[in-house]
Design a protein around this motif. Structure first.
Motif: not given
Length: 190
Positions: A171, A77, A175, A81
């Motif tokens: 998020k 990650r 995704d 983010v």
């Protein structure tokens, strides 16, 4: 998890009973058979070809892609983010256990905690036949908070928690939407 444990967990997490912490999905139409799609998405070591965070991994126990099999996923990650939240950055690993595997229909796995217990953190691919191929639906559902979410939100006040869950839901939705489009490209180019 028993009903009493779920109620206690919901109370501790400041959520109404039977309301999941997260529930998001994305879908796409594919020009492939349900069996072809299932064979691809149930091959978790290939996840790096389409996942936003999982870069691949390996089966560590059980017969691959069957109920009870355990997969160790390698993840990454970037720092930007939900940058304000204290989430894991960089590279880390997870263990997941396959909890449902029905070729051509559904493949579902649950993230395990550090002690190897399944958590209410479940990812899945559901496939249904369509006139010209099939429809792939990618789901994520989290009932009670995982040990990771509890750690992330432990020092947050109620407003910060609300913001975190809103931002993290956005998020996750992005995704999953990107993941199904990447799967579509992988499958339809083959």
């Amino acid at each position: 998890m028993t009903d009493t444990e779920f109620t206690d967990s919901a109370r501790r997490n400041n959520r109404p009973q039977n309301v999941p912490a997260f529930q998001v999905s994305a879908e796409t139409q594919l020009s492939a058979s349900p069996d072809e799609v299932y064979a691809t998405v149930s091959d978790l070591p290939r996840s790096g070809e389409w996942s936003i965070e999982c870069t691949g991994g390996q089966w560590i126990s059980g017969t691959p892609s069957t109920v009870g099999a355990v997969f160790r996923g390698e993840n990454h990650r970037p720092a930007d983010v939900v940058a304000w939240a204290p989430v894991v950055r960089g590279t880390w690993a997870t263990e997941s256990e396959v909890v449902e595997a029905e070729p051509g229909r559904v493949f579902r796995w649950a993230i395990r905690d550090r002690a190897g217990r399944r958590q209410e953190s479940v990812w899945s691919f559901e496939i249904r036949a369509a006139q010209h191929g099939c429809v792939l639906v990618h789901h994520f559902w989290m009932g009670s908070h995982t040990e990771g979410i509890r750690g992330i939100t432990a020092d947050m006040d109620p407003a910060e928690k609300q913001k975190f869950f809103s931002d993290w839901t956005d998020k996750l939705a992005a995704d999953l939407a990107a993941t199904v489009q990447r799967i579509k490209r992988v499958i339809e180019k083959d």
